[in-house]
Design a protein around this motif. Structure first.
Motif, mmCIF file in Angstrom:
data_model
loop_
_atom_site.group_PDB
_atom_site.id
_atom_site.type_symbol
_atom_site.label_atom_id
_atom_site.label_comp_id
_atom_site.label_asym_id
_atom_site.label_seq_id
_atom_site.Cartn_x
_atom_site.Cartn_y
_atom_site.Cartn_z
ATOM 1 N N LYS A 74 0.832 -1.203 0.000
ATOM 2 C CA LYS A 74 0.000 0.000 0.000
ATOM 3 C C LYS A 74 0.866 1.252 0.000
ATOM 4 C CE LYS A 74 -4.179 0.127 0.333
ATOM 5 N NZ LYS A 74 -5.046 0.359 -0.804
ATOM 6 N N LYS A 75 2.088 1.170 0.574
ATOM 7 C CA LYS A 75 2.979 2.325 0.621
ATOM 8 C C LYS A 75 3.635 2.583 -0.733
ATOM 9 C CE LYS A 75 5.036 1.123 4.775
ATOM 10 N NZ LYS A 75 6.194 1.189 5.655
ATOM 11 N N LYS A 76 3.714 1.569 -1.567
ATOM 12 C CA LYS A 76 4.381 1.700 -2.867
ATOM 13 C C LYS A 76 3.497 2.496 -3.825
ATOM 14 C CE LYS A 76 7.641 -1.224 -1.640
ATOM 15 N NZ LYS A 76 8.714 -1.974 -2.145
ATOM 16 N N ASN A 77 4.150 3.183 -4.756
ATOM 17 C CA ASN A 77 3.462 4.006 -5.732
ATOM 18 C C ASN A 77 3.132 3.153 -6.968
ATOM 19 O OD1 ASN A 77 2.719 5.866 -7.694
ATOM 20 N ND2 ASN A 77 4.152 7.406 -6.960
ATOM 21 N N ALA A 78 1.851 3.083 -7.313
ATOM 22 C CA ALA A 78 1.420 2.279 -8.465
ATOM 23 C C ALA A 78 1.967 2.850 -9.770
ATOM 24 C CB ALA A 78 -0.098 2.202 -8.522
ATOM 25 N N GLY A 79 2.112 4.156 -9.853
ATOM 26 C CA GLY A 79 2.651 4.782 -11.070
ATOM 27 C C GLY A 79 4.079 4.351 -11.344
ATOM 28 N N ILE A 80 4.873 4.257 -10.273
ATOM 29 C CA ILE A 80 6.261 3.796 -10.443
ATOM 30 C C ILE A 80 6.269 2.341 -10.893
ATOM 31 C CG2 ILE A 80 8.397 3.270 -9.204
ATOM 32 C CD1 ILE A 80 7.874 5.770 -7.513
ATOM 33 N N ALA A 81 5.369 1.540 -10.348
ATOM 34 C CA ALA A 81 5.278 0.132 -10.742
ATOM 35 C C ALA A 81 4.943 0.000 -12.224
ATOM 36 C CB ALA A 81 4.246 -0.599 -9.895
ATOM 37 N N VAL A 82 4.020 0.823 -12.699
ATOM 38 C CA VAL A 82 3.646 0.783 -14.119
ATOM 39 C C VAL A 82 4.824 1.204 -14.982
ATOM 40 C CG1 VAL A 82 2.172 1.869 -15.860
ATOM 41 C CG2 VAL A 82 1.189 1.122 -13.696
ATOM 42 N N LEU A 83 5.509 2.274 -14.589
ATOM 43 C CA LEU A 83 6.649 2.751 -15.363
ATOM 44 C C LEU A 83 7.750 1.695 -15.430
ATOM 45 C CD1 LEU A 83 7.928 5.128 -16.862
ATOM 46 C CD2 LEU A 83 8.862 5.883 -14.675
ATOM 47 N N LEU A 84 8.035 1.050 -14.315
ATOM 48 C CA LEU A 84 9.034 -0.013 -14.301
ATOM 49 C C LEU A 84 8.621 -1.173 -15.202
ATOM 50 C CD1 LEU A 84 9.970 -0.089 -10.516
ATOM 51 C CD2 LEU A 84 11.458 0.576 -12.402
ATOM 52 N N SER A 85 7.333 -1.515 -15.186
ATOM 53 C CA SER A 85 6.849 -2.619 -16.019
ATOM 54 C C SER A 85 6.924 -2.298 -17.502
ATOM 55 C CB SER A 85 5.411 -2.979 -15.642
ATOM 56 O OG SER A 85 5.397 -3.591 -14.384
ATOM 57 N N VAL A 86 6.760 -1.025 -17.845
ATOM 58 C CA VAL A 86 6.866 -0.629 -19.252
ATOM 59 C C VAL A 86 8.312 -0.753 -19.721
ATOM 60 C CG1 VAL A 86 6.714 1.357 -20.815
ATOM 61 C CG2 VAL A 86 4.841 0.859 -19.258
ATOM 62 N N GLN A 130 6.167 -5.654 -10.729
ATOM 63 C CA GLN A 130 5.756 -6.674 -9.761
ATOM 64 C C GLN A 130 6.835 -6.856 -8.694
ATOM 65 O OE1 GLN A 130 2.803 -8.182 -9.618
ATOM 66 N NE2 GLN A 130 2.079 -7.101 -11.427
ATOM 67 N N ILE A 131 8.081 -6.867 -9.118
ATOM 68 C CA ILE A 131 9.179 -7.005 -8.161
ATOM 69 C C ILE A 131 9.196 -5.795 -7.223
ATOM 70 C CG2 ILE A 131 11.701 -7.087 -7.950
ATOM 71 C CD1 ILE A 131 11.696 -8.738 -10.568
ATOM 72 N N TYR A 132 8.977 -4.600 -7.763
ATOM 73 C CA TYR A 132 8.924 -3.381 -6.951
ATOM 74 C C TYR A 132 7.823 -3.474 -5.897
ATOM 75 C CZ TYR A 132 7.718 1.477 -5.850
ATOM 76 O OH TYR A 132 7.401 2.644 -5.205
ATOM 77 N N LEU A 133 6.702 -4.072 -6.253
ATOM 78 C CA LEU A 133 5.591 -4.204 -5.313
ATOM 79 C C LEU A 133 5.785 -5.349 -4.335
ATOM 80 C CD1 LEU A 133 2.544 -3.521 -7.666
ATOM 81 C CD2 LEU A 133 3.523 -2.004 -5.944
ATOM 82 N N GLY A 134 6.866 -6.093 -4.463
ATOM 83 C CA GLY A 134 7.155 -7.161 -3.526
ATOM 84 C C GLY A 134 6.739 -8.540 -4.002
ATOM 85 N N LYS A 135 6.214 -8.637 -5.193
ATOM 86 C CA LYS A 135 5.799 -9.931 -5.753
ATOM 87 C C LYS A 135 6.914 -10.445 -6.660
ATOM 88 C CE LYS A 135 0.994 -8.458 -5.631
ATOM 89 N NZ LYS A 135 -0.187 -8.129 -6.412
ATOM 90 N N VAL A 136 8.012 -10.860 -6.030
ATOM 91 C CA VAL A 136 9.232 -11.218 -6.761
ATOM 92 C C VAL A 136 9.016 -12.416 -7.689
ATOM 93 C CG1 VAL A 136 11.638 -11.926 -6.516
ATOM 94 C CG2 VAL A 136 10.665 -10.261 -4.928
ATOM 95 N N GLY A 137 8.375 -13.456 -7.190
ATOM 96 C CA GLY A 137 8.150 -14.650 -8.010
ATOM 97 C C GLY A 137 7.346 -14.343 -9.263
ATOM 98 N N LEU A 180 6.991 -13.248 -15.107
ATOM 99 C CA LEU A 180 6.612 -12.335 -16.193
ATOM 100 C C LEU A 180 7.818 -11.971 -17.052
ATOM 101 C CD1 LEU A 180 4.137 -9.922 -14.399
ATOM 102 C CD2 LEU A 180 3.626 -11.392 -16.329
ATOM 103 N N PHE A 181 8.956 -11.722 -16.414
ATOM 104 C CA PHE A 181 10.168 -11.365 -17.153
ATOM 105 C C PHE A 181 10.592 -12.501 -18.083
ATOM 106 C CE2 PHE A 181 14.809 -11.240 -17.535
ATOM 107 C CZ PHE A 181 14.958 -10.002 -18.130
#
Length: 111
Positions: free
Chosen positions: A28-40, A47-54, A59-60
């Protein structure tokens, strides 16, 4: 956050154990916009940024495999027909040009 959102979050996490709550609140503390930018930029990095490493690693690997397969397939789909077209064009030129017009000369070393 307003009072309504806080109540919804408390209701949502009431059945979670301590570890699940920590992961949820960290996300919840993580920024969704940063997650989207990283995924692009790199598939799975959000997903890794949000803590869902597996999930991020899966996906990678999946995306990389599909991109590599797509490139290989496009080379085959485009490359083979172009090669055949070149061979057919060469054959057409060679076999439709009369021998009298074909200027074939022996190299000097063969004379």
């Amino acid at each position: 956050m307003n009072e309504m959102e806080l109540m919804q979050i408390k209701e949502f996490v009431k059945d979670m154990d301590k570890q699940q709550k920590i992961v949820y609140y960290e996300q919840k503390k993580k920024n969704a916009g940063i997650a989207v930018l990283l995924s692009v930029i790199i598939p799975g990095a959000g997903q890794i940024y949000l803590g869902k490493v597996g999930k991020g690693i899966i996906l990678f690997i999946t995306t990389g495999t599909l991109i590599a397969f797509g490139l290989l397939l496009s080379l085959l789909v485009i490359g083979i027909p172009l090669l055949l077209l070149g061979v057919l064009l060469f054959g057409y030129i060679v076999f439709t040009t009369p021998i009298s017009q074909q200027k074939i000369t022996m190299p000097n070393f063969m004379k």
